[in-house]
Design an enzyme around this catalytic site. Structure first.
Site, PDB file in Angstrom:
ATOM      1  CG  HIS A  30     -29.493  14.117  13.375  1.00  0.00           C
ATOM      2  ND1 HIS A  30     -29.009  15.348  13.019  1.00  0.00           N
ATOM      3  CD2 HIS A  30     -28.978  13.235  12.478  1.00  0.00           C
ATOM      4  CE1 HIS A  30     -28.247  15.231  11.947  1.00  0.00           C
ATOM      5  NE2 HIS A  30     -28.205  13.946  11.597  1.00  0.00           N
ATOM      6  CB  CYS A  82     -30.266  18.026  11.367  1.00  0.00           C
ATOM      7  SG  CYS A  82     -31.351  18.121  12.790  1.00  0.00           S
ATOM      8  CG  ASP A 113     -26.847  12.760   8.727  1.00  0.00           C
ATOM      9  OD1 ASP A 113     -27.378  13.830   8.365  1.00  0.00           O
ATOM     10  OD2 ASP A 113     -26.589  12.484   9.906  1.00  0.00           O
TER      11      ASP A 113
END
Lengths: 329, 666
Positions: free
Chosen positions: B467, B423, B483
């Site tokens: 994350h 991520c 995201d």
């Protein structure tokens, strides 16, 4: 361990009377009830408490919840051990036993009977009295004989006196104790004089018994019929072995009849204790010869006799000479 | 008697012996102590340097052997040398003496050396105290239920050890029984003190620098690989209990550090302002939850976007983080409300927007070129965002926990060469592209998702849920969450990291599908330990106050608590004391029957004298109560026969007891 220093014997006695209610000897049985059991932390108990405080501070500072728990758990165990120590002494009963007579300088051995009526074992007791210390365990529902040995330093009657029964069971952090005075005493015979002069040949009229040469004990003089009071040492065993009658050997020194061991016949320069020591040595020596003897002390006379009973009576007279409880027994 | 006296006469008059030196602790005390030390030291092995654990094991083994062979008993000088050497070694290992880790290490070595020097009972006691300190030391690292149980066993062993010093006659079983009894009897006192002892906000003074050094988790910077390193960590970051319905998994973004500054490789937070109230007005649906945060040594809370205004002890930053006033060094529990639909950043300051535009002057030329292409001809920033996400989705990017190492132009190499990332790669690349295309954007780190525990309904968020995502600022709409990872691995966002990872990728042990049962066991266990954390470890001054209020005690100052503790403590002590006074009843049925008989007659005014035997007593009471003479004589005779006769059966005793019970004295 845990005893506080007491500056003087007087203060100690006062404290005993006031705090522990210790006074005259108690008649048996002595029962240890709640009111006469005391508890205080021992030195290791205090160290333990200090360690707990450190642990508590660490727990607070680092906000350790389990630290709090551990500290409180261990603290709780310490507190609980107070009750366990107390309970170890609770409801014991103590009976005084015999204390056989000893010569001064030998250890006196007092015997006490401690009864545990509870049907659980009770461990790790210490009994202290005079300068003696004895450790023991008690079985469930039983009576245990505990003997305690103390040194003797003067003749007369030695009372066990102030006795402490204590335990630091279970964890050694708490000392529980009880103070009592059992009605037990030991008769301490005078110490016989070392290298005492030989026995006076015969006491009658002798003013200088110590200086006379001693006739040999072993000068065989003859035989006479055995009497039950005769020493077994003087039995003519060889005659008996040959199938002869039971006879007693007679020796030349004992032919002169009875001996008189007289206080007043001793050299004038001897003081009271020296006289008593010499007379004690002579009493023992006379008994060994197996010849009857009598003992004269100022104000007391032990009539002629021999054998163990006579010997003890003489020793007792010498032990108690000039002492307050000379008449009591 | 004569021979005794003669014997004494010839015996030398001996002086009393000088007092004997205190006896050496017996061998069984040694065994207890070794067991205590082993139980205490074993859990430390996980935290101590390996050489210390090994040395401790060696010294313990030595002690064990030396118990049986006096030859192996070490000399004092050797122990001294060893102790000094151990001190230097600890110093060399940690660089200093003071602090938790070197402290625990020194204590552990000290304990083992002390064990080799058991000369007196005092040495044993000192060793036991060292064991207690070490048990406390273990709680610095670990306050879980198993450690608590280990500490309890250790305490039991230590108590057994102290018992063994005092009482040599008991066997191991009796000792365990006594130790257990002591432990059980002190539990109520412990519980009272634990609940009522006033909790002081920690710390009392400055903590040593290494306090809570063992915590892992997010850091306040991000570089390639910094979050994927958490990916395999099963450690729990925080727990959440939703008080109403839980939000959809795709909404579970727990906000951590917001990173605006980028130097070409590392992302850092920018200067921000902190205020007692948030810079937004919360609107929309509301989510209430209770957050239980594990200590991470930082100030950020991991709140769900966007926390309500006016939470106690909470400050709000201008980039919408909720932070505490002091670093979170202990487990923290608080009730929070979140308003996910709140619009934020409608009136963003010029500096913030400028910071969200800033890029290093050089580097990553290919990415800048890509951004220019994506922005080319876009009517609004919105469209640029859509195009960028589309580019990521269609660009054959691979989501993996093990991305290859990148060189200097990290964005370029990721976007065009390796195309593999976690991520942090996706969010960093996305924000870079946004900024290069002229759209204000920033990286937000935190946690996403979490695992629902069916056994207690809590949501468990682990380090592996860490994350990073992005926020873009759109005119008229403010800061919007984007995201980029979701474009590549949508299942990562819906809650299944395992499914999102490529097949060959190593994943956390318990995420492997074939270990589902193990996962269930773990979830059950975590429900238990959550209850433990909440009710035992999380018990602080606030919970204490709440508990006392529930009991109807409004005042919770020192004096009240001390009074309450003394009151209950004295009560408990009284109970113990009453137990001590209890004489254990005789368990012999014959004695019990006889006691009942004597008690019955005593009530009738005919108590038995201590010296009276059963037959004498029987004669006396029979003549005193002629109307019952027959039954009284029968009972006393039967008792005497059973007590002193040869054969006694249980039936005889029972029939006697029945006889006694049916006796009615008028």
């Amino acid at each position: 361990m845990g005893t506080f220093a007491v500056p003087s014997a007087t203060l100690r006695r006062q404290l005993d009377r006031w705090l522990f209610r210790v006074g005259r000897p108690e008649t048996a049985p002595i029962r240890l009830a709640q009111r006469r059991i005391y508890v205080l932390p021992t030195r290791s108990g205090l160290v333990f408490a200090a360690a707990l405080i450190v642990m508590l501070i660490a727990s607070i500072n680092y906000a350790l919840s389990l630290g709090y728990m551990l500290t409180f758990l261990i603290g709780g165990i310490g507190v609980t051990s107070i009750v366990h120590a107390f309970r170890n002494l609770l409801h014991l009963s103590i009976n005084g036993g015999r204390a056989p007579a000893v010569f001064c300088g030998e250890p006196a051995e007092f015997r006490l009977f401690v009864e545990n009526a509870r049907n659980e074992r009770r461990p790790a007791f210490r009994l202290r009295a005079l300068d003696g210390l004895s450790t023991f365990d008690l079985k469930a529902e039983s009576t245990t004989e505990v003997s305690i040995r103390c040194t003797t330093s003067r003749r007369g009657r030695l009372a066990l006196g102030r006795t402490v029964l204590e335990t630091t069971w279970p964890l050694g952090l708490i000392r529980a104790w009880s103070v009592f005075v059992p009605d037990v005493s030991c008769l301490v015979y005078p110490a016989p004089e070392r290298d005492a002069p030989p026995l006076p040949a015969d006491g009658a009229g002798s003013t200088n018994g110590g200086s006379r040469p001693q006739a040999g004990d072993d000068d065989f003089a003859g035989l006479r019929p055995h009497q039950t009071s005769d020493s077994l040492r003087h039995v003519a065993w060889k005659v008996l072995a040959r199938g002869g009658p039971l006879l007693t050997k007679q020796f030349s020194t004992t032919q002169g009849g009875e001996r008189l061991l007289d206080w007043h016949a001793l050299p004038a320069q001897l003081d009271t204790e020296a006289r008593i020591a010499r007379l004690t040595a002579w009493v023992l020596a006379a008994e060994r010869t197996g010849q009857p003897f009598s003992l004269v002390l100022p104000g007391a006379v032990m009539p002629i006799g021999r054998g163990p009973g006579h010997l003890h009576a003489c020793c007792r007279l010498l032990a108690l000479h000039g002492q307050r409880d000379a008449d009591s027994d | 008697m004569q021979t005794v006296i003669e014997h004494r006469l010839f015996a030398r008059f001996k002086r009393p012996k000088p007092p004997a030196p205190p006896p050496r602790p017996r061998r069984d005390v040694g065994y207890w102590l070794i067991a205590t030390a082993a139980i205490t030291l074993a859990p430390h092995a996980a935290h101590l340097p390996a050489w210390i654990s090994a040395l401790c094991a060696l010294l313990l083994a030595w002690r064990g052997l030396a118990l049986n062979r006096a030859l192996l008993e070490p000399a004092s000088w050797l122990l001294l040398v060893l102790a000094i050497a151990a001190g230097f070694a600890v110093r060399a290992q940690f660089g200093h003496f003071f602090g938790q880790e070197p402290g625990v290490a020194l204590l552990a070595l000290l304990l083992c050396l002390k064990l080799l020097e058991l000369r007196t009972a005092r040495d044993v006691r000192a060793a036991v105290l060292l064991c207690f300190f070490l048990q406390l030391g273990l709680f610095f690292d670990d306050e879980t239920l198993p450690v608590a149980i280990l500490a309890l066993i250790g305490t039991l062993a230590a108590v057994g050890c102290l018992l063994a010093i005092e009482d040599e006659g008991a066997n191991t079983r009796a000792r365990l029984r006594s130790a257990g009894l002591l432990l059980v009897q002190s539990l109520p006192l412990m519980a009272v003190l634990f609940v009522l002892f006033p909790r002081i906000p920690a710390p009392l003074w400055g903590l040593p620098a290494d306090a809570n050094s063992g915590v892992t988790g997010l850091s306040d910077t991000m570089s390639p690989g910094s979050i994927s390193s958490l990916g395999l960590s099963e450690e729990i970051a925080f727990r959440v209990e939703f008080l109403g319905t839980a939000p959809d998994p795709s909404l579970r973004y727990w906000r951590g550090p917001v990173l605006t500054e980028f130097d070409g490789r590392v992302w850092r937070p920018s200067a921000r302002s902190v205020a007692p109230q948030p810079a937004y007005t919360s609107t929309g649906p509301r989510i209430d939850y209770r957050l239980t945060l594990e200590p991470h040594g930082q100030r950020w809370l991991l709140a769900l976007d966007f926390p309500a205004a006016g939470l106690g002890h909470i400050r709000y930053t201008s980039d919408y983080q909720a932070i505490t006033t002091t670093p979170v060094r202990t487990r923290l529990q608080m009730d929070i409300s979140a308003f996910p639909a709140t619009r934020v950043g409608m009136e963003e300051t010029a500096e913030s927007l400028a910071a969200a535009h800033r890029l290093p002057t050089g580097g990553n030329p290919r990415s800048r070129e890509l951004a220019r292409r994506l922005a080319d001809g876009a009517p609004s920033p919105d469209i640029i965002v859509q195009r960028t996400l589309e580019h990521l989705r269609s660009g054959d990017y691979i989501y993996t926990l093990h991305p290859p190492l990148l060189g200097n132009n990290v964005i370029d190499e990721f976007l065009f060469d390796s195309r593999q990332g976690f991520c942090e790669h996706f969010s960093a690349a996305f924000v870079f592209l946004m900024r290069a295309a002229g759209v204000p954007a920033r990286v937000v780190t935190g946690y996403q998702g979490g695992e629902s525990n069916p056994f207690d309904g809590t949501l468990i968020v682990r380090q592996s849920d860490a994350h990073a995502w992005a926020e873009v600022w759109l005119p008229g709409r403010g800061w919007m969450r984007v995201d980029p990872t979701a474009q590549v691995a949508p299942r990562r966002i819906t809650g299944d990291l395992s499914a999102a990872l490529p097949a060959g990728d190593a994943r956390p042990l318990l995420m492997r599908p074939q270990l589902e049962w193990l996962r269930q066991v773990r979830l059950r266990w975590e429900a238990v330990s959550h209850a433990w954390d909440r009710w035992v470890l999380g018990y602080n001054s606030e919970q204490q106050n709440a508990f006392l209020r529930r009991l109807g005690l409004g005042r919770t100052d020192w004096v009240t608590l001390a009074g309450l503790i003394s009151l209950i403590g004295v009560g408990l002590f009284g109970l113990l004391f009453a137990w001590a006074q209890l004489k254990r009843r005789n368990s012999d049925p014959l004695d019990m029957a006889w006691d009942a008989f004597c008690a019955k007659l005593a009530r009738a005014g005919l108590s038995r004298a201590d010296w009276e035997g059963p037959l004498d007593y029987g004669n006396r009471i029979a003549s005193a109560r002629p109307e019952h003479a027959a039954s009284l004589s029968r009972i006393t005779h039967t008792y005497a026969t059973l007590r002193y006769g040869r054969h006694t059966t249980a039936d005889d005793v029972r029939s006697l007891a029945r006889d006694i019970a049916s006796l009615k004295l008028k």
